[in-house]
Design an enzyme around this catalytic site. Structure first.
Site, mmCIF file in Angstrom:
data_model
loop_
_atom_site.group_PDB
_atom_site.id
_atom_site.type_symbol
_atom_site.label_atom_id
_atom_site.label_comp_id
_atom_site.label_asym_id
_atom_site.label_seq_id
_atom_site.Cartn_x
_atom_site.Cartn_y
_atom_site.Cartn_z
ATOM 1 N N LYS A 83 3.650 -6.740 12.079
ATOM 2 C CA LYS A 83 2.973 -6.998 10.807
ATOM 3 C C LYS A 83 3.366 -8.344 10.215
ATOM 4 C CE LYS A 83 1.746 -4.903 6.379
ATOM 5 N NZ LYS A 83 1.785 -3.693 5.556
ATOM 6 N N ARG A 87 0.833 -1.198 0.000
ATOM 7 C CA ARG A 87 0.000 0.000 0.000
ATOM 8 C C ARG A 87 0.866 1.245 0.000
ATOM 9 N NH1 ARG A 87 -2.542 0.793 4.601
ATOM 10 N NH2 ARG A 87 -4.096 2.186 3.692
ATOM 11 N N ARG A 112 -2.481 4.515 14.671
ATOM 12 C CA ARG A 112 -1.359 4.295 15.578
ATOM 13 C C ARG A 112 -1.856 4.328 17.016
ATOM 14 N NH1 ARG A 112 0.478 3.198 11.417
ATOM 15 N NH2 ARG A 112 2.391 3.877 10.406
#
Length: 319
Positions: free
Chosen positions: A183, A118, A317
């Site tokens: 991630k 992305r 975040r």
């Protein structure tokens, strides 16, 4: 598969044990010269395969590699499947062939020379270490019909990974998959067609399976992979399960919309009920995450009430 890759895959198969294999033994079993073995090993390292080379002992893989069994994959799914040892981008390949594809058709590769994430990021794509997957889908009513699809794909991926024994997994809006708050996987959906008529979508998914130390150094955020699992998922089984789960979930999404997935999303949402900060360029909004609405926007409870936010530049975040 080219003869060049047949030989390289044979070498990887011989190096898949936990023991060193000498160059002489490799050459004997493959019927090639020691120099040819060395050349193939050097080429594999150029593709991101970490190989230990110790004088007097030979070669050994630094990290486990799981390769697709293309014959079994093709036999196990109802749609067309394109499989490559190397390709610039699975998404790019599918985008260039949208006129020939049907919903559910699939492209997987062992290596991407130009893998995309992305916001224009590069997706690190060493050979054989991870899963690089793209699936085609056509929406007859246009792009509006696909609003919120990325959240559906994230729910599908979480369900499949859990079925393979991956625990401590969750989602970060809009569609990143995290393992132990690092991630693990990403989703990139690319569109072609018209806003108010038929449009074609390519659903790209990348899952870190066994990241090498050198490749990991090039990633600018905390990452995780599946290498610490007691049993590494078989990549062919993982692709088959993911393709089938995506078909099932997208068909449900077409019938009932994102509302059918709100509870699944909430159960996996790492930030639900927590104070978070939404970053939008140089601006930000603080509040409590209240999940998503039926268009896939994140809901943020602030002093001014609950507001919905959506857009490609928004990131989430911890506050």
């Amino acid at each position: 598969m080219s003869d060049n890759w047949v030989r390289k895959r044979e070498i990887l198969g011989l190096l898949s044990s936990e023991h060193f294999v000498s160059g002489e033994e490799l050459a004997t079993q493959l019927g090639i010269s020691r120099a040819a073995v060395s050349k193939h090993v050097d080429a594999l390292e150029d593709y991101g395969v970490a190989i230990y080379s110790v004088k007097g002992r030979g070669y050994k893989l630094a990290n486990p590699i799981s390769l697709i069994d293309s014959a079994r994959l093709i036999q196990s799914i109802d749609n067309r499947c394109f499989y490559f040892d190397e390709i610039p981008s699975t998404n790019g390949f599918m985008l260039s062939h949208t006129g020939e594809l049907k919903s559910g058709d699939l492209c997987v590769a062992e290596y991407q020379s130009a893998g995309r994430g992305r916001r224009g990021r590069t997706w690190v794509s060493p050979y054989g270490h991870h899963l690089y997957f793209s699936q085609f889908w056509s929406f007859p009513q246009g792009m509006a019909q696909a609003m919120g699809l990325s959240l559906v794909v994230a729910c599908s991926l979480v369900e499949v990974l859990k079925s393979f024994g991956v625990d401590n997994i969750g989602v970060k809006w809009p569609n990143d998959i995290y393992l132990n708050y690092k991630k693990l996987a990403g989703i990139l959906i690319e569109m072609s067609g018209q806003a108010d008529s038929e449009c074609q979508l390519i659903i790209g998914i990348g899952v870190n399976m066994a990241m090498s130390e050198d490749q990991g150094k090039g990633i600018d955020q905390p990452w995780s992979d599946l290498s610490a699992l007691a049993t590494m998922p078989n990549k062919t089984d993982l692709v088959i399960a993911l393709q089938k789960q995506l078909k099932k979930d997208i068909q449900l999404f077409e019938r009932e919309g994102l509302a059918a997935f709100k509870l699944r999303w909430q159960a996996a949402d790492l930030f639900y009920g927590k104070e978070i900060r939404l970053l939008m360029g140089e601006n930000h909004v603080d509040g409590i995450c209240r999940g998503v609405d039926e268009q896939g926007a994140v809901l943020l409870e602030t002093a001014d009430g609950t507001q919905a936010y959506i857009g490609g530049e928004i990131s989430l975040r911890p506050r």
